[in-house]
Design a protein around this motif. Sequence first.
Motif, PDB file in Angstrom:
ATOM      1  N   LEU A  35      37.445  11.047 -35.072  1.00  0.00           N
ATOM      2  CA  LEU A  35      38.034  11.871 -35.962  1.00  0.00           C
ATOM      3  C   LEU A  35      39.377  12.166 -35.394  1.00  0.00           C
ATOM      4  CD1 LEU A  35      35.234  14.389 -37.020  1.00  0.00           C
ATOM      5  CD2 LEU A  35      35.770  12.467 -38.029  1.00  0.00           C
ATOM      6  N   LYS A  36      40.209  12.208 -36.199  1.00  0.00           N
ATOM      7  CA  LYS A  36      41.831  12.412 -35.881  1.00  0.00           C
ATOM      8  C   LYS A  36      41.826  13.991 -35.560  1.00  0.00           C
ATOM      9  CE  LYS A  36      44.036   9.311 -39.159  1.00  0.00           C
ATOM     10  NZ  LYS A  36      45.070   9.181 -40.400  1.00  0.00           N
ATOM     11  N   ASP A  37      41.023  14.924 -36.047  1.00  0.00           N
ATOM     12  CA  ASP A  37      41.290  16.400 -35.643  1.00  0.00           C
ATOM     13  C   ASP A  37      40.361  16.649 -34.654  1.00  0.00           C
ATOM     14  OD1 ASP A  37      38.960  16.376 -37.082  1.00  0.00           O
ATOM     15  OD2 ASP A  37      39.851  17.823 -38.511  1.00  0.00           O
TER      16      ASP A  37
ATOM     17  N   LYS B  85      34.235  13.558 -31.607  1.00  0.00           N
ATOM     18  CA  LYS B  85      33.562  13.442 -32.474  1.00  0.00           C
ATOM     19  C   LYS B  85      33.610  12.032 -33.270  1.00  0.00           C
ATOM     20  CE  LYS B  85      32.615  18.216 -33.760  1.00  0.00           C
ATOM     21  NZ  LYS B  85      32.110  18.504 -32.412  1.00  0.00           N
ATOM     22  N   ALA B  86      32.431  11.258 -33.515  1.00  0.00           N
ATOM     23  CA  ALA B  86      32.401   9.951 -33.739  1.00  0.00           C
ATOM     24  C   ALA B  86      32.800  10.025 -35.406  1.00  0.00           C
ATOM     25  CB  ALA B  86      31.256   9.146 -33.756  1.00  0.00           C
ATOM     26  N   CYS B  87      33.633   8.913 -35.808  1.00  0.00           N
ATOM     27  CA  CYS B  87      33.729   8.876 -37.231  1.00  0.00           C
ATOM     28  C   CYS B  87      32.379   8.377 -37.896  1.00  0.00           C
ATOM     29  CB  CYS B  87      34.703   7.862 -37.430  1.00  0.00           C
ATOM     30  SG  CYS B  87      35.330   7.566 -39.250  1.00  0.00           S
ATOM     31  N   PRO B  88      32.215   9.389 -38.946  1.00  0.00           N
ATOM     32  CA  PRO B  88      30.542   9.111 -39.460  1.00  0.00           C
ATOM     33  C   PRO B  88      30.596   7.749 -40.286  1.00  0.00           C
ATOM     34  CG  PRO B  88      31.326  11.277 -39.829  1.00  0.00           C
ATOM     35  CD  PRO B  88      32.755  10.474 -39.529  1.00  0.00           C
TER      36      PRO B  88
ATOM     37  N   LYS C 143      40.569   9.955 -42.358  1.00  0.00           N
ATOM     38  CA  LYS C 143      40.185  11.184 -41.376  1.00  0.00           C
ATOM     39  C   LYS C 143      39.930  10.585 -40.046  1.00  0.00           C
ATOM     40  CE  LYS C 143      38.363  13.672 -45.170  1.00  0.00           C
ATOM     41  NZ  LYS C 143      37.152  14.241 -45.883  1.00  0.00           N
ATOM     42  N   CYS C 144      39.807   9.429 -39.682  1.00  0.00           N
ATOM     43  CA  CYS C 144      39.447   8.855 -38.313  1.00  0.00           C
ATOM     44  C   CYS C 144      40.553   7.978 -37.918  1.00  0.00           C
ATOM     45  CB  CYS C 144      38.327   7.898 -38.562  1.00  0.00           C
ATOM     46  SG  CYS C 144      36.957   8.847 -39.192  1.00  0.00           S
ATOM     47  N   ILE C 145      40.670   7.923 -36.486  1.00  0.00           N
ATOM     48  CA  ILE C 145      41.868   6.997 -35.669  1.00  0.00           C
ATOM     49  C   ILE C 145      41.566   5.590 -36.267  1.00  0.00           C
ATOM     50  CG2 ILE C 145      42.335   6.252 -33.240  1.00  0.00           C
ATOM     51  CD1 ILE C 145      43.198   9.062 -33.754  1.00  0.00           C
ATOM     52  N   SER C 146      42.464   4.957 -36.367  1.00  0.00           N
ATOM     53  CA  SER C 146      42.382   3.545 -36.828  1.00  0.00           C
ATOM     54  C   SER C 146      41.932   2.527 -35.576  1.00  0.00           C
ATOM     55  CB  SER C 146      43.550   3.027 -37.471  1.00  0.00           C
ATOM     56  OG  SER C 146      44.627   2.763 -36.289  1.00  0.00           O
TER      57      SER C 146
ATOM     58  N   ILE D  84      42.860   0.556 -30.254  1.00  0.00           N
ATOM     59  CA  ILE D  84      43.067  -0.699 -29.426  1.00  0.00           C
ATOM     60  C   ILE D  84      44.275  -0.547 -28.477  1.00  0.00           C
ATOM     61  CG2 ILE D  84      43.589  -3.187 -29.473  1.00  0.00           C
ATOM     62  CD1 ILE D  84      41.787  -3.262 -31.932  1.00  0.00           C
ATOM     63  N   TYR D  85      45.313  -0.213 -29.363  1.00  0.00           N
ATOM     64  CA  TYR D  85      46.713  -0.100 -28.243  1.00  0.00           C
ATOM     65  C   TYR D  85      47.401   1.271 -28.146  1.00  0.00           C
ATOM     66  CZ  TYR D  85      46.912  -4.730 -30.740  1.00  0.00           C
ATOM     67  OH  TYR D  85      46.422  -6.210 -31.014  1.00  0.00           O
TER      68      TYR D  85
END
Length: 75
Positions: free
Chosen positions: A39-41, A45-48, A59-62, A67-68
């Motif tokens: 999650l970005k915030d 916590k894992a992206c559901p 809402k989640c890190i791409s 990767i980078y």
Amino acid sequence: TNDYFWSDLFPKMFDISDKANFPAVFQSNHVGPSVHGPLKDDWTKACPLEWTFEERKEKCISAQEAIYGTELLRR
């Protein structure tokens, strides 16, 4: 599980003190089409998986940032 990685291992393996600089975590050859970072915030916590693609995108890190890392992706 994914939750265990983000909540327990990730904070021990990477410096996450700078909340504006997500570290490079994934290797590009191990990323599938539905993979996102946490999650970005709350990076512990894992992206559901049950969220829609649009929710995860918002809402989640791409995958690219996971990767980078933030700094390299900005270049």
